[in-house]
Enzyme design. Structure first.
Site, PDB file in Angstrom:
ATOM      1  NE  ARG A   1      -3.484   0.748   2.620  1.00  0.00           N
ATOM      2  CZ  ARG A   1      -4.040   1.216   3.629  1.00  0.00           C
ATOM      3  NH1 ARG A   1      -3.754  -0.270   4.732  1.00  0.00           N
ATOM      4  NH2 ARG A   1      -4.256   2.066   3.821  1.00  0.00           N
TER       5      ARG A   1
ATOM      6  CD  GLN B   1     -11.623  11.112   9.271  1.00  0.00           C
ATOM      7  OE1 GLN B   1     -12.250  10.608   9.305  1.00  0.00           O
ATOM      8  NE2 GLN B   1     -11.879  11.642   8.116  1.00  0.00           N
TER       9      GLN B   1
ATOM     10  CG  HIS C   1      -7.638   7.830  11.510  1.00  0.00           C
ATOM     11  ND1 HIS C   1      -8.431   7.467  10.366  1.00  0.00           N
ATOM     12  CD2 HIS C   1      -8.445   7.706  12.232  1.00  0.00           C
ATOM     13  CE1 HIS C   1      -9.723   7.699  10.792  1.00  0.00           C
ATOM     14  NE2 HIS C   1      -9.464   8.321  12.506  1.00  0.00           N
TER      15      HIS C   1
ATOM     16  CB  CYS D   1      10.959   0.422  22.332  1.00  0.00           C
ATOM     17  SG  CYS D   1      12.183   0.809  20.616  1.00  0.00           S
TER      18      CYS D   1
ATOM     19  CB  CYS E   1      13.888  -2.950  21.706  1.00  0.00           C
ATOM     20  SG  CYS E   1      12.632  -3.091  20.463  1.00  0.00           S
TER      21      CYS E   1
ATOM     22  CB  SER F   1     -19.237   9.689   4.930  1.00  0.00           C
ATOM     23  OG  SER F   1     -17.608   9.125   5.664  1.00  0.00           O
TER      24      SER F   1
ATOM     25  CB  ALA G   1     -10.734  17.942  -2.249  1.00  0.00           C
TER      26      ALA G   1
END
Length: 254
Positions: free
Chosen positions: A73, A103, A121, A132, A158, A197, A239
């Protein structure tokens, strides 16, 4: 192409604003061609429910499978570009104090020149250690769809598995991002809600919070939403079309 006309009352509210919050959702990025949650379900991924890959349980069961999907993705997002709406917001922010809350888990706002105050998000481009929480550099994802699991890198601090930076179903929103968003909403006199939405909580509560605090709220969305009856101005456009027209009319040409 000629710019569309802006409603005079909406334009007056935008021109009078002194502290603006922009709250963007998936519709903002869709016009750039960002694949939706389910559009990335090709090849290997067709047999998986994306909602089941985006959970802490999936990570515990098979971190290499989850890492592979998120890297795929991330690579898809890297190959699209900001649209005119993203660029218009960056231009507007140079003229008026603006806090950008999104978001979306992509980096299109940043690539258009905006500073994002809160990725509610998370982000595909901010992986971190699952043990960690140390940040890990993003490698930009995969250029080729994987045919199987891909082992996550090890944390330099770590040695734990590095996880995607997106917020999974069942996880709390990042506390610092939420605080920045809520504080900005409480202090703004104009909120522009674009491409969402407004149904995914708690993020969806921010526009209602702005209305209750006395701010003017403008919704830019081609479809009516649950938020539409509550806002002061609801503009049925996208937009990439509406924001350049609004910003140009305000006097902050993209």
């Amino acid at each position: 192409m000629d710019q569309i006309a802006v409603d005079p009352a909406l334009l007056e509210a935008a021109r009078a604003a002194r502290r603006v919050v922009v709250f963007s959702g998936a519709g903002m990025s869709a016009e750039s061609g960002v694949p939706t949650f389910r559009d990335a379900q090709t090849g290997l991924w067709e047999r998986f429910d994306p909602a089941e890959l985006a959970t802490p349980q999936a990570w515990e069961t098979d971190p290499a499978l989850v890492w592979a999907w998120y890297q795929w993705r991330t690579g898809l997002v890297r190959h699209v570009q900001p649209n005119d709406g993203h660029r218009a917001l960056a231009a507007w922010a140079r003229r008026v104090p603006m806090t950008l809350v999104t978001q979306n888990v992509d980096d299109l706002h940043e690539r258009a020149g905006s500073e994002v105050a809160a990725h509610l998000h998370g982000s595909l481009f901010t992986p971190r250690c699952s043990v960690c929480s140390a940040p890990h550099p993003s490698d930009g994802g995969l250029d080729v769809e994987p045919t199987g699991p891909v082992a996550p890198p090890a944390c330099a601090r770590c040695g734990g598995d590095v996880r995607p930076g997106a917020v999974w179903f069942g996880e709390a929103l990042p506390e610092d991002a939420w605080t920045r968003a809520a504080d900005a909403v409480d202090a703004c006199d104009l909120m522009v809600v674009v491409g969402t939405s407004a149904v995914v909580y708690p993020a969806a509560g921010l526009p209602r919070r702005a209305v209750e605090s006395g701010a003017t709220v403008i919704e830019i969305n081609p479809e009516a939403t649950d938020l539409s009856p509550l806002v002061h101005h609801s503009w049925r456009t996208t937009a990439a079309v509406g924001l350049p027209a609004l910003v140009a009319a305000v006097g902050a040409n993209p």
